[in-house]
Every structure is written in C-alpha cells, then in structure tokens.
Motif scaffolding. Structure first.
Motif, PDB file in Angstrom:
ATOM      1  N   ARG A   9      -1.120  69.871  38.334  1.00 58.50           N
ATOM      2  CA  ARG A   9      -0.638  69.488  37.378  1.00 58.50           C
ATOM      3  C   ARG A   9      -0.566  68.188  36.585  1.00 58.50           C
ATOM      4  O   ARG A   9      -1.271  67.856  35.446  1.00 58.50           O
ATOM      5  CB  ARG A   9       0.842  69.972  37.046  1.00 58.50           C
ATOM      6  CG  ARG A   9       1.549  69.721  35.571  1.00 58.50           C
ATOM      7  CD  ARG A   9       2.640  70.521  35.515  1.00 58.50           C
ATOM      8  NE  ARG A   9       3.980  70.118  36.239  1.00 58.50           N
ATOM      9  CZ  ARG A   9       4.958  70.811  36.344  1.00 58.50           C
ATOM     10  NH1 ARG A   9       5.376  71.430  35.392  1.00 58.50           N
ATOM     11  NH2 ARG A   9       6.044  70.276  37.272  1.00 58.50           N
ATOM     12  N   GLU A  10      -0.335  67.204  37.525  1.00 62.28           N
ATOM     13  CA  GLU A  10      -0.313  65.654  37.058  1.00 62.28           C
ATOM     14  C   GLU A  10      -1.686  65.367  36.510  1.00 62.28           C
ATOM     15  O   GLU A  10      -1.932  64.797  35.698  1.00 62.28           O
ATOM     16  CB  GLU A  10       0.251  64.743  38.265  1.00 62.28           C
ATOM     17  CG  GLU A  10       1.652  64.804  38.256  1.00 62.28           C
ATOM     18  CD  GLU A  10       2.303  64.023  37.304  1.00 62.28           C
ATOM     19  OE1 GLU A  10       1.641  63.258  36.477  1.00 62.28           O
ATOM     20  OE2 GLU A  10       3.187  64.657  36.554  1.00 62.28           O
ATOM     21  N   PHE A  20      -6.029  72.097  25.379  1.00 62.34           N
ATOM     22  CA  PHE A  20      -5.175  73.178  24.720  1.00 62.34           C
ATOM     23  C   PHE A  20      -4.481  73.901  26.269  1.00 62.34           C
ATOM     24  O   PHE A  20      -5.148  74.401  26.875  1.00 62.34           O
ATOM     25  CB  PHE A  20      -5.742  74.300  24.072  1.00 62.34           C
ATOM     26  CG  PHE A  20      -6.826  73.631  23.124  1.00 62.34           C
ATOM     27  CD1 PHE A  20      -6.124  72.775  22.115  1.00 62.34           C
ATOM     28  CD2 PHE A  20      -7.985  74.011  23.175  1.00 62.34           C
ATOM     29  CE1 PHE A  20      -6.964  72.332  20.970  1.00 62.34           C
ATOM     30  CE2 PHE A  20      -8.931  73.212  22.022  1.00 62.34           C
ATOM     31  CZ  PHE A  20      -8.248  72.547  21.137  1.00 62.34           C
ATOM     32  N   LEU A  21      -3.033  73.914  25.993  1.00 66.44           N
ATOM     33  CA  LEU A  21      -2.137  74.613  26.931  1.00 66.44           C
ATOM     34  C   LEU A  21      -1.610  75.623  26.554  1.00 66.44           C
ATOM     35  O   LEU A  21      -0.698  75.714  25.910  1.00 66.44           O
ATOM     36  CB  LEU A  21      -1.130  73.402  27.657  1.00 66.44           C
ATOM     37  CG  LEU A  21       0.023  73.917  28.560  1.00 66.44           C
ATOM     38  CD1 LEU A  21      -0.976  74.405  29.755  1.00 66.44           C
ATOM     39  CD2 LEU A  21       0.870  72.687  28.964  1.00 66.44           C
ATOM     40  N   ASP A  54       1.994  79.860  33.645  1.00 66.33           N
ATOM     41  CA  ASP A  54       3.221  80.814  33.417  1.00 66.33           C
ATOM     42  C   ASP A  54       4.192  80.214  33.513  1.00 66.33           C
ATOM     43  O   ASP A  54       4.507  79.325  34.209  1.00 66.33           O
ATOM     44  CB  ASP A  54       3.052  81.739  34.678  1.00 66.33           C
ATOM     45  CG  ASP A  54       4.015  82.735  34.871  1.00 66.33           C
ATOM     46  OD1 ASP A  54       5.150  82.592  34.017  1.00 66.33           O
ATOM     47  OD2 ASP A  54       4.034  83.448  35.862  1.00 66.33           O
ATOM     48  N   LEU A  55       4.905  80.312  32.292  1.00 66.54           N
ATOM     49  CA  LEU A  55       6.371  79.436  31.786  1.00 66.54           C
ATOM     50  C   LEU A  55       7.212  79.838  32.786  1.00 66.54           C
ATOM     51  O   LEU A  55       8.145  78.787  33.244  1.00 66.54           O
ATOM     52  CB  LEU A  55       6.768  79.968  30.359  1.00 66.54           C
ATOM     53  CG  LEU A  55       7.708  78.785  29.780  1.00 66.54           C
ATOM     54  CD1 LEU A  55       7.038  77.604  30.038  1.00 66.54           C
ATOM     55  CD2 LEU A  55       8.046  79.426  28.540  1.00 66.54           C
ATOM     56  N   ASN A  56       7.600  80.968  33.887  1.00 62.30           N
ATOM     57  CA  ASN A  56       8.395  81.142  34.672  1.00 62.30           C
ATOM     58  C   ASN A  56       8.240  79.888  35.759  1.00 62.30           C
ATOM     59  O   ASN A  56       9.110  79.665  36.505  1.00 62.30           O
ATOM     60  CB  ASN A  56       8.263  82.497  35.447  1.00 62.30           C
ATOM     61  CG  ASN A  56       8.374  83.521  34.340  1.00 62.30           C
ATOM     62  OD1 ASN A  56       9.473  83.456  33.793  1.00 62.30           O
ATOM     63  ND2 ASN A  56       7.580  84.497  34.407  1.00 62.30           N
ATOM     64  N   PHE A  57       7.152  79.547  36.136  1.00 60.86           N
ATOM     65  CA  PHE A  57       6.858  78.308  37.045  1.00 60.86           C
ATOM     66  C   PHE A  57       6.579  76.993  36.510  1.00 60.86           C
ATOM     67  O   PHE A  57       6.628  75.895  37.412  1.00 60.86           O
ATOM     68  CB  PHE A  57       5.693  78.859  37.803  1.00 60.86           C
ATOM     69  CG  PHE A  57       5.430  80.083  38.553  1.00 60.86           C
ATOM     70  CD1 PHE A  57       6.264  80.160  39.515  1.00 60.86           C
ATOM     71  CD2 PHE A  57       4.713  81.006  38.167  1.00 60.86           C
ATOM     72  CE1 PHE A  57       6.440  81.322  40.463  1.00 60.86           C
ATOM     73  CE2 PHE A  57       4.943  82.403  38.481  1.00 60.86           C
ATOM     74  CZ  PHE A  57       5.568  82.630  39.620  1.00 60.86           C
ATOM     75  N   VAL A  58       6.716  76.767  35.176  1.00 59.09           N
ATOM     76  CA  VAL A  58       6.738  75.417  34.810  1.00 59.09           C
ATOM     77  C   VAL A  58       8.046  75.195  33.929  1.00 59.09           C
ATOM     78  O   VAL A  58       7.536  74.760  32.535  1.00 59.09           O
ATOM     79  CB  VAL A  58       5.285  75.014  34.093  1.00 59.09           C
ATOM     80  CG1 VAL A  58       4.387  74.895  35.056  1.00 59.09           C
ATOM     81  CG2 VAL A  58       5.134  76.013  33.082  1.00 59.09           C
ATOM     82  N   ASP A  60      10.141  73.076  33.560  1.00 60.98           N
ATOM     83  CA  ASP A  60      10.298  71.619  33.065  1.00 60.98           C
ATOM     84  C   ASP A  60       9.374  71.268  31.818  1.00 60.98           C
ATOM     85  O   ASP A  60       9.773  70.450  31.048  1.00 60.98           O
ATOM     86  CB  ASP A  60      10.335  70.923  34.107  1.00 60.98           C
ATOM     87  CG  ASP A  60       8.729  70.985  34.710  1.00 60.98           C
ATOM     88  OD1 ASP A  60       8.164  72.126  34.855  1.00 60.98           O
ATOM     89  OD2 ASP A  60       8.244  69.864  35.239  1.00 60.98           O
ATOM     90  N   LEU A  61       8.354  72.071  31.851  1.00 61.35           N
ATOM     91  CA  LEU A  61       7.482  71.756  30.763  1.00 61.35           C
ATOM     92  C   LEU A  61       7.938  72.490  29.398  1.00 61.35           C
ATOM     93  O   LEU A  61       7.973  71.818  28.390  1.00 61.35           O
ATOM     94  CB  LEU A  61       6.330  72.432  30.765  1.00 61.35           C
ATOM     95  CG  LEU A  61       5.189  71.434  31.752  1.00 61.35           C
ATOM     96  CD1 LEU A  61       3.723  72.464  31.772  1.00 61.35           C
ATOM     97  CD2 LEU A  61       4.754  70.150  31.314  1.00 61.35           C
TER      98      LEU A  61
END
Length: 101
Positions: A9-10, A20-21, A54-58, A60-61
């Motif tokens: 990620r970093e 594009f995310l 997958d928004l379940n794993f990020v 914080d984003l």
C-alpha cells in the motif's frame, strides 16, 4: 488491476503519478457489475495505474477519503484526491470521465 494490500500500500499510494483506486466489497452485487465495467475501461486506458481494494480490509482509507458507499472509484494524483465516482453509469461514461487523467 492490481490489488492494494497492506504490504504494498505505501509504495503504490506514495508514487507521484495518477492512480485509479477502485474500492469494493465482495458481497456487493453493484460492485461486481462496476468491476466488470472498469475492466473494460482499463483495457481502453492501459497506460494508467489501476488499483483495487476490498474496503473491508482498508477501512482506514474509507475514513481518510470519506467514502460514503461502494462501489467507489478514487482518482488520486500526486497523493491528492482529485475525483470520487460513485455512480458507474456506463462504460462510455467512465471512459469519458477518466480519459483526461
């Protein structure tokens, strides 16, 4: 489309280029349709940096970018959020919305 994970990620988000995310959840039917649409647009714009998460794993984003719902496509340029797309109306709509980046 490259999967955005904790171990990359970093590096992926800190690059000084337009990205594009695509944020989704696996059980979201609308996300599945949006993902198929984005794969077509990715073929039409192959020189862009495409990422998905997958928004379940990020989560914080989700907080960082004030994500209201999924599917969501973020356009990030030079580490700054430029655009958020929630309504994936059609492949032509997405292509026209993204080709200028």
């Amino acid at each position: 489309m490259q999967e955005l994970l904790d171990n990359n990620r970093e590096r992926l988000l800190s690059a000084e280029e337009t990205k594009f995310l695509y944020l989704y959840t696996p059980l979201c039917g609308t996300c599945q349709v949006a993902g198929k649409m984005l794969r077509v647009v990715e073929e039409l714009l192959p020189h862009h940096n495409w990422l998905k998460a997958d928004l379940n794993f990020v989560s914080d984003l989700a907080e960082q970018y004030s994500i209201e719902s999924v599917p969501c496509l973020l356009v990030i340029r030079n580490n700054e959020l430029v655009k958020k797309i929630y309504a994936f109306q059609s492949v032509p709509f997405l292509y026209e919305s993204l080709k200028s980046f």
